[in-house]
Design an enzyme around this catalytic site. Structure first.
Site, PDB file in Angstrom:
ATOM      1  N   ARG A  44      -8.765 -18.842 -53.804  1.00 25.26           N
ATOM      2  CA  ARG A  44     -10.205 -18.722 -54.112  1.00 25.26           C
ATOM      3  C   ARG A  44     -10.462 -17.996 -55.436  1.00 25.26           C
ATOM      4  NH1 ARG A  44     -13.989 -18.467 -49.298  1.00 25.26           N
ATOM      5  NH2 ARG A  44     -12.858 -19.553 -47.692  1.00 25.26           N
ATOM      6  N   ARG A  88     -10.013   1.566 -54.531  1.00 28.15           N
ATOM      7  CA  ARG A  88     -11.102   0.724 -55.042  1.00 28.15           C
ATOM      8  C   ARG A  88     -11.609   1.312 -56.353  1.00 28.15           C
ATOM      9  NH1 ARG A  88     -15.922  -1.728 -55.465  1.00 28.15           N
ATOM     10  NH2 ARG A  88     -17.814  -0.505 -55.134  1.00 28.15           N
ATOM     11  N   SER A  91     -18.274   0.033 -59.281  1.00 25.42           N
ATOM     12  CA  SER A  91     -19.463   0.658 -59.859  1.00 25.42           C
ATOM     13  C   SER A  91     -20.433   0.975 -58.720  1.00 25.42           C
ATOM     14  CB  SER A  91     -20.113  -0.279 -60.879  1.00 25.42           C
ATOM     15  OG  SER A  91     -20.544  -1.438 -60.225  1.00 25.42           O
TER      16      SER A  91
HETATM   17  N1  ADE Z   1     -23.151  -1.246 -57.576  1.00 30.58           N
HETATM   18  C1  ADE Z   1     -23.699  -0.962 -58.772  1.00 30.58           C
HETATM   19  N2  ADE Z   1     -25.025  -0.756 -58.660  1.00 30.58           N
HETATM   20  C2  ADE Z   1     -25.318  -0.914 -57.341  1.00 30.58           C
HETATM   21  C3  ADE Z   1     -26.500  -0.846 -56.603  1.00 30.58           C
HETATM   22  N3  ADE Z   1     -27.653  -0.551 -57.210  1.00 30.58           N
HETATM   23  N4  ADE Z   1     -26.451  -1.062 -55.278  1.00 30.58           N
HETATM   24  C4  ADE Z   1     -25.281  -1.355 -54.696  1.00 30.58           C
HETATM   25  N5  ADE Z   1     -24.125  -1.442 -55.334  1.00 30.58           N
HETATM   26  C5  ADE Z   1     -24.137  -1.215 -56.653  1.00 30.58           C
END
Ligand code: ADE
Length: 235
Positions: A44, A88, A91
């Site tokens: 995938r 992990r 962000s």
């Molecule tokens: N990763 C980066 N910004 C995010 C958000 N606002 N909500 C969830 N995951 C995120």
């Protein structure tokens, strides 16, 4: 043996796998941070690579978005490929007022609106926490590298587009630093399968203040997080 979602050969992964959400980030990490990286899985297009960092074997593989996706890859890596440490690298969106864009967040614990850890635990609360050794190493590395680091609770949300705006203020009041979509799931899988896990995040946006990084700032803070994460992987 290949699994339903990973077509790597036995022994193809290092004991430690760094995991961004985006498989193209995995490719970027392999090409820019590892030596002699080889593609080991591509089911995938969820690319995984193994190479070395400072001479030590390290793998990197995408885990996709959300707890269901990352749980599949982390489960198969640990159970079928003998992976011992999952880090992990992602962000997050900050909710706490004193968290700044570009801060690095080490997720000591992960709250969630997902039911996965309750499913594992007779519907009781499970404190989804990281591995202490990985956390201590990452925080030490961040300080050594002068990277602005925060340690604490994050919230792994099932919904990116949440209809419940007030929930973010409640998180702020409870001391939650930021929102991601995977940490609580990865910590649950690692606990179930007796492996170690850590989540390291860059703050790409501030949900309450409505701020976001430019693409240059995103790249710079991603690179800072990567050196912290790679040093953690080999120490
Ligand atoms: N990763 C980066 N910004 C995010 C958000 N606002 N909500 C969830 N995951 C995120």
């Amino acid at each position: 043996m290949a699994t339903p979602h990973i077509n790597a050969a036995d022994g193809a992964f290092a004991e430690t796998v760094l995991m961004p959400g985006d498989p193209l980030r995995a490719q970027y990490i392999a090409e820019n941070f590892l030596e002699n990286a080889e593609l080991v899985t591509d089911v995938r297009n969820m690319f995984g690579y193994t190479g070395t960092y400072k001479g030590k074997k390290v793998s990197v593989m995408g885990h996709g978005m959300g707890i269901p996706s990352c749980s599949i890859y982390v489960h198969e890596l640990i159970k079928d490929y003998g992976v011992k440490n999952v880090i992990r690298v992602g962000s997050c969106g900050a909710v706490k007022d004193d968290v700044k864009l570009m801060d690095v967040i080490v997720a000591q614990g992960a709250s969630t609106d997902s039911k996965v850890n309750r499913t594992r635990f007779a519907d009781h609360d499970f404190a989804a926490i990281c591995d202490f050794h990985l956390m201590e190493t990452a925080v030490g590395e961040a300080r050594k590298q002068n990277v602005s680091v925060r340690v604490g609770n994050v919230f792994s949300a099932d919904l990116f587009y949440s209809p419940e705006a007030d929930l973010f203020n409640k998180m702020d009041k409870l001391g939650i630093l930021a929102v991601d979509m995977e940490a609580a799931g990865i910590y649950g899988v690692a606990a179930e399968l007796n492996a170690r896990a850590l989540t390291i995040l860059t703050v790409s946006d501030h949900i309450i203040r409505g701020e976001a990084l430019s693409s240059d700032e995103r790249q710079k803070s991603f690179n800072e997080m990567m050196t912290v994460s790679l040093e953690t992987a080999i120490n």
